[in-house]
Design an enzyme around this catalytic site. Structure first.
Site, PDB file in Angstrom:
ATOM      1  N   ARG A  23       1.660  22.212 -37.645  1.00 25.80           N
ATOM      2  CA  ARG A  23       1.670  23.660 -37.883  1.00 25.80           C
ATOM      3  C   ARG A  23       0.709  24.061 -39.001  1.00 25.80           C
ATOM      4  O   ARG A  23       0.937  25.060 -39.685  1.00 25.80           O
ATOM      5  CB  ARG A  23       3.081  24.168 -38.203  1.00 25.80           C
ATOM      6  N   ARG A  27       1.762  30.194 -40.622  1.00 22.65           N
ATOM      7  CA  ARG A  27       2.246  31.326 -41.395  1.00 22.65           C
ATOM      8  C   ARG A  27       2.218  31.153 -42.905  1.00 22.65           C
ATOM      9  O   ARG A  27       2.467  32.098 -43.631  1.00 22.65           O
ATOM     10  CB  ARG A  27       3.680  31.656 -40.953  1.00 22.65           C
ATOM     11  N   ARG A  36      -3.279  37.387 -37.418  1.00 26.56           N
ATOM     12  CA  ARG A  36      -2.032  37.616 -36.674  1.00 26.56           C
ATOM     13  C   ARG A  36      -1.642  39.092 -36.639  1.00 26.56           C
ATOM     14  O   ARG A  36      -1.016  39.552 -35.669  1.00 26.56           O
ATOM     15  CB  ARG A  36      -0.928  36.784 -37.322  1.00 26.56           C
ATOM     16  N   ASP A  72       1.156  27.072 -28.274  1.00 22.62           N
ATOM     17  CA  ASP A  72       2.593  26.835 -28.350  1.00 22.62           C
ATOM     18  C   ASP A  72       3.000  25.934 -27.193  1.00 22.62           C
ATOM     19  O   ASP A  72       2.436  26.038 -26.102  1.00 22.62           O
ATOM     20  CB  ASP A  72       3.376  28.154 -28.292  1.00 22.62           C
ATOM     21  N   TYR A 149      14.539  24.454 -23.559  1.00 23.19           N
ATOM     22  CA  TYR A 149      14.253  25.888 -23.677  1.00 23.19           C
ATOM     23  C   TYR A 149      14.484  26.606 -22.349  1.00 23.19           C
ATOM     24  O   TYR A 149      15.042  27.708 -22.314  1.00 23.19           O
ATOM     25  CB  TYR A 149      12.808  26.094 -24.139  1.00 23.19           C
TER      26      TYR A 149
END
Length: 345
Positions: A23, A27, A36, A72, A149
């Site tokens: 990652r 963020r 973003r 992703d 998921y």
């Protein structure tokens, strides 16, 4: 090109220990937020220029030894026919969970170039813009993790619905996993053809399985993916990361991967006892340990470097993704310290 990462994947001698962060395009970086702010998360994944820009940011800012494609793991599932939304507080949500045979049979295997072409275009842009500075890692989710998921409809605390299908309808579960596996094989083949120089398979939720269930319901599909990739002539290093997988390491070794990623729950020297010289290792500092003051972080880094000395090859990484609350200067110090301390060693 700085090929230190690729050499470590192959178990070749390196001048220092290469390092990248799961990652790392994300963020914790203000520069990421600036990009973003113009897109939703899924829009950014599907906009090659934006995805390439945030992929390159940590190369410039942190000095890591590899870039990992910004995307992703759930992106291919949407193209299989499972409507997907990302919600700020809830995370990913599948609007039509797959819980019966009718739902499973509606899924199809997407053509990677035709239906996931934005991912391949991002890879092609990155290979041009990186201009050989560092290798580019492509990736996918592992079938078990992706299935959770689809079945749960999103994240889960106890994976009840997934395990219910495993235990009470193993035929349906197997057919679903085989379809996800077929999709993943084609997706990763396309990434390698587009220019990915290594491939990582993320099994984020493998650790919720007992070893006997991992043997039956998870690792066979990973083995099939890796065998198919290698049989097709793909020679780039393949990394398999089973999160919270200390009890699964000996089985992970049979996956066929060239590198096994480890979280922080198992010391690397203990892992070396299990895997020997068969594969290289990647990991494994606790992501929150990036908050340590410099002297303590250096000691922890040195301890991990020492633990990895018996490994065939070692790529330094966190034991999971970097969290948004980490100050970028802490991540930068971490990368610099890994380089400096491993050169001394």
């Amino acid at each position: 090109m700085n090929d230190t990462f690729l050499k470590a994947c192959r178990g070749e001698k390196t001048e220092y220990t290469p390092v990248w962060l799961m990652r790392q395009a994300g963020r914790y970086l203000p520069e990421y937020h600036a990009v973003r702010s113009k897109y939703t998360f899924l829009e950014m994944c599907k906009t090659p220029e934006a995805a390439a820009e945030v992929t390159i940011q940590p190369i410039d800012i942190l000095g890591v030894d590899a870039a990992i494609l910004f995307s992703d793991i759930l992106v291919p599932l949407e193209k299989m026919g499972a409507p997907l939304e990302f919600h700020e507080k809830r995370g990913p949500v599948f609007l039509e969970p797959i819980r019966d045979r009718a739902g499973m049979e509606k899924l199809h295997i997407p053509d990677p170039e035709a239906e996931l072409g934005y991912v391949m275009e991002t890879i092609r842009i990155l290979r041009r813009e990186l201009a050989g500075r560092v290798p580019l890692i492509g990736f996918s989710g592992a079938p078990f993790t992706l299935a959770t998921y689809l079945i749960e409809g999103g994240s889960s605390k106890n994976y009840f619905l997934t395990k219910k299908m495993m235990y009470t309808d193993p035929a349906l579960y197997g057919d679903l996993l085989n379809k996800i596996t077929d999709c993943t094989i084609e997706y990763l083949k396309a990434q390698a053809a587009a220019g990915a120089q290594a491939l990582q398979i993320f099994d984020s939720w493998a650790g919720v399985l007992a070893p006997c269930d991992f043997a039956e319901f998870a690792i066979p599909y990973v083995k099939r993916i890796i065998a198919a990739l290698k049989a097709s002539g793909i020679t780039v290093p393949i990394i398999y990361f089973a999160n919270n997988g200390a009890t699964l390491l000996s089985q992970s070794l049979e996956s066929g991967a060239d590198v096994l990623g480890l979280d922080w729950r198992l010391p690397l020297d203990e892992a070396v006892k299990v895997v020997g010289q068969k594969v290289s290792l990647q990991g494994n500092m606790d992501p929150i340990a990036l908050l340590l003051p410099p002297a303590k972080m250096e000691k922890l880094i040195q301890d991990i470097l020492d633990q990895a000395k018996g490994a065939r090859g070692h790529i330094f990484n966190l034991g999971h993704g970097i969290v948004p609350e980490i100050p970028p200067e802490q991540a930068k110090f971490f990368v610099e310290a890994v380089h400096r301390l491993s050169r001394k060693g």
